[in-house]
Design a protein around this motif. Structure first.
Motif, PDB file in Angstrom:
ATOM      1  N   GLN A  23      32.541  33.017  37.747  1.00 29.51           N
ATOM      2  CA  GLN A  23      31.261  34.353  36.740  1.00 29.51           C
ATOM      3  C   GLN A  23      30.780  35.068  37.689  1.00 29.51           C
ATOM      4  N   GLY A  24      31.427  36.371  37.376  1.00 33.70           N
ATOM      5  CA  GLY A  24      31.100  37.641  37.404  1.00 33.70           C
ATOM      6  C   GLY A  24      31.871  37.743  38.598  1.00 33.70           C
ATOM      7  N   VAL A  25      32.947  37.456  39.067  1.00 33.72           N
ATOM      8  CA  VAL A  25      33.769  37.790  40.203  1.00 33.72           C
ATOM      9  C   VAL A  25      34.338  39.000  40.575  1.00 33.72           C
ATOM     10  N   ALA A  26      33.530  39.411  41.912  1.00 30.73           N
ATOM     11  CA  ALA A  26      34.973  41.073  42.760  1.00 30.73           C
ATOM     12  C   ALA A  26      35.192  40.720  43.590  1.00 30.73           C
ATOM     13  N   GLY A  41      34.932  41.782  38.202  1.00 32.39           N
ATOM     14  CA  GLY A  41      34.050  40.864  37.149  1.00 32.39           C
ATOM     15  C   GLY A  41      35.150  39.480  36.108  1.00 32.39           C
ATOM     16  N   VAL A  42      35.462  39.045  37.045  1.00 38.69           N
ATOM     17  CA  VAL A  42      36.656  38.023  36.098  1.00 38.69           C
ATOM     18  C   VAL A  42      35.135  36.805  36.330  1.00 38.69           C
ATOM     19  N   ASP A  43      35.357  36.360  34.734  1.00 39.74           N
ATOM     20  CA  ASP A  43      34.840  35.102  34.795  1.00 39.74           C
ATOM     21  C   ASP A  43      36.522  33.788  34.182  1.00 39.74           C
ATOM     22  N   LEU A  44      35.979  32.498  34.067  1.00 40.67           N
ATOM     23  CA  LEU A  44      36.701  31.786  34.076  1.00 40.67           C
ATOM     24  C   LEU A  44      36.431  30.467  34.049  1.00 40.67           C
ATOM     25  N   ALA A  45      37.049  29.358  33.850  1.00 42.59           N
ATOM     26  CA  ALA A  45      36.350  28.398  33.458  1.00 42.59           C
ATOM     27  C   ALA A  45      38.019  27.705  33.725  1.00 42.59           C
ATOM     28  N   VAL A  46      38.317  25.812  34.365  1.00 42.90           N
ATOM     29  CA  VAL A  46      38.682  24.919  34.632  1.00 42.90           C
ATOM     30  C   VAL A  46      37.989  23.593  34.136  1.00 42.90           C
ATOM     31  N   ARG A  47      38.861  22.652  32.692  1.00 42.66           N
ATOM     32  CA  ARG A  47      37.636  22.071  32.786  1.00 42.66           C
ATOM     33  C   ARG A  47      38.621  20.082  32.869  1.00 42.66           C
ATOM     34  N   ARG A  48      38.219  19.548  33.538  1.00 42.85           N
ATOM     35  CA  ARG A  48      38.198  18.502  33.224  1.00 42.85           C
ATOM     36  C   ARG A  48      40.028  17.609  32.290  1.00 42.85           C
ATOM     37  N   GLY A  49      40.611  17.317  32.621  1.00 43.71           N
ATOM     38  CA  GLY A  49      41.882  17.444  32.328  1.00 43.71           C
ATOM     39  C   GLY A  49      42.288  18.319  31.658  1.00 43.71           C
ATOM     40  N   GLU A  50      42.202  19.834  31.595  1.00 40.85           N
ATOM     41  CA  GLU A  50      43.047  20.557  31.483  1.00 40.85           C
ATOM     42  C   GLU A  50      44.041  21.392  32.053  1.00 40.85           C
ATOM     43  N   GLY A  61      45.673  40.626  40.923  1.00 35.33           N
ATOM     44  CA  GLY A  61      45.138  39.425  41.187  1.00 35.33           C
ATOM     45  C   GLY A  61      44.707  38.170  40.500  1.00 35.33           C
ATOM     46  N   LYS A  62      46.730  37.634  40.219  1.00 34.52           N
ATOM     47  CA  LYS A  62      45.967  36.400  40.377  1.00 34.52           C
ATOM     48  C   LYS A  62      45.677  35.123  41.248  1.00 34.52           C
ATOM     49  N   SER A  63      46.944  35.405  42.153  1.00 36.56           N
ATOM     50  CA  SER A  63      46.210  35.082  43.916  1.00 36.56           C
ATOM     51  C   SER A  63      45.317  35.100  43.461  1.00 36.56           C
ATOM     52  N   THR A  64      44.831  35.879  44.063  1.00 36.67           N
ATOM     53  CA  THR A  64      43.646  36.233  44.931  1.00 36.67           C
ATOM     54  C   THR A  64      42.497  34.934  44.368  1.00 36.67           C
ATOM     55  N   LEU A  65      42.793  35.516  43.191  1.00 33.78           N
ATOM     56  CA  LEU A  65      42.432  34.499  41.665  1.00 33.78           C
ATOM     57  C   LEU A  65      41.514  32.958  42.208  1.00 33.78           C
ATOM     58  N   MET A  66      43.299  32.439  42.060  1.00 35.56           N
ATOM     59  CA  MET A  66      43.460  31.178  42.623  1.00 35.56           C
ATOM     60  C   MET A  66      42.726  30.577  43.971  1.00 35.56           C
ATOM     61  N   HIS A  67      43.100  31.838  45.184  1.00 35.46           N
ATOM     62  CA  HIS A  67      42.522  31.832  46.526  1.00 35.46           C
ATOM     63  C   HIS A  67      41.121  31.230  45.933  1.00 35.46           C
ATOM     64  N   LEU A  68      40.290  32.562  45.487  1.00 31.26           N
ATOM     65  CA  LEU A  68      38.773  31.914  45.292  1.00 31.26           C
ATOM     66  C   LEU A  68      38.121  30.413  44.519  1.00 31.26           C
ATOM     67  N   LEU A  69      39.351  30.572  43.899  1.00 29.85           N
ATOM     68  CA  LEU A  69      39.162  28.735  42.736  1.00 29.85           C
ATOM     69  C   LEU A  69      38.929  27.669  44.033  1.00 29.85           C
TER      70      LEU A  69
END
Length: 261
Positions: A23-26, A41-50, A61-69
């Protein structure tokens, strides 16, 4: 072999549904004129079964986002949640324990332990936690190994397996302890097209059949076409999110992102 099930219609994002979210990640690296804004300022949610595919041009920034998740890095600002726990400010020890208990990993390079056989690699997350699987967990793992076509390979070491079989072992290891989140980093990058399709079907089935939340970073439109949702990044921002898309449409959209750079 199990095949992917059709994606189900999903309602608007709600925090209580999310297995993992930012949420609001930089994220910034460096300082002054050398500052690199990896995420803005990225917002993203991953849900159960998704099953979510994260795409974007090089440097988006896709690898950075994965590393944060996955708790492999911490944000400069904003929040990172795994279930009901905010993990962005946890220290290294707490993050290591959390990753062992709640996150499974599937990498392009398989990352199997060469001295362990198939069952040893699959049980490694339990060994690292100093835990023994329960009877119910052993039953689940046995069923999983059967679904992955590994039941007759349990005593084989990685060097005795094909690339596709090694990646299936990596998937089994990631799913064995039923973590809240599985992150996959270019999981088909070292596989031929047929084996890659099998692996993607298995990941999709893990989400649909076992309720796993899966976040996959990929540059491959065919791989992304197996996901329930495709998230596109450019210059550190989410620029589009779509439900299931065919590979041709994904490729066209990626070209527009490349052309806009």
């Amino acid at each position: 072999m199990t095949t992917a099930l059709p994606a189900q219609p999903r309602t608007a994002s709600e925090h209580l549904e999310a297995v993992a979210r930012v949420q609001g990640v930089a994220k910034r690296y460096g300082s002054g004129d050398a500052t690199v804004h990896a995420l803005r300022g990225v917002d993203l949610a991953v849900r159960r079964g998704e099953f979510v595919a994260i795409m974007g041009p090089s440097g988006s920034g896709k690898s950075t986002l994965m590393h944060l998740l996955a708790g492999l890095d911490s944000p400069t600002s904003g929040e990172v949640w795994l279930g009901d726990r905010e993990i962005g400010a946890l220290d290294d020890t707490a993050l290591t324990l959390l990753r062992r208990e709640r996150i499974g990993f599937v990498f392009q390079a398989f990352n199997l332990v060469p001295t362990l056989d198939v069952i040893g690699n699959v049980m490694l997350p339990f060994e690292l936690r100093g835990a023994k699987p329960s009877r119910e967990e052993r039953t689940f793992i046995g069923r999983l190994l059967g679904e992955l076509g590994l039941a007759d390979r349990l005593g084989h070491r990685p060097r005795e397996l094909s690339g596709g079989q090694q990646q299936r072992v990596a998937i089994a290891r990631a799913l064995a302890s039923r973590p809240q989140l599985v992150v996959a980093d270019e999981p088909t990058g070292n596989l031929d097209s047929r084996t890659g399709r099998e692996v993607l079907s298995l990941l999709a089935s893990a989400a649909a059949g076992h309720g796993q939340a899966i976040a996959m970073v990929t540059h491959d439109p065919i791989a992304a076409s197996y996901a329930d949702r495709v998230v596109f990044l450019a210059d550190g921002r989410v620029v589009a999110e779509e439900g299931r898309m065919d590979a041709e449409r994904i490729a066209r959209f990626m070209l527009t992102l490349e052309d806009a750079r």
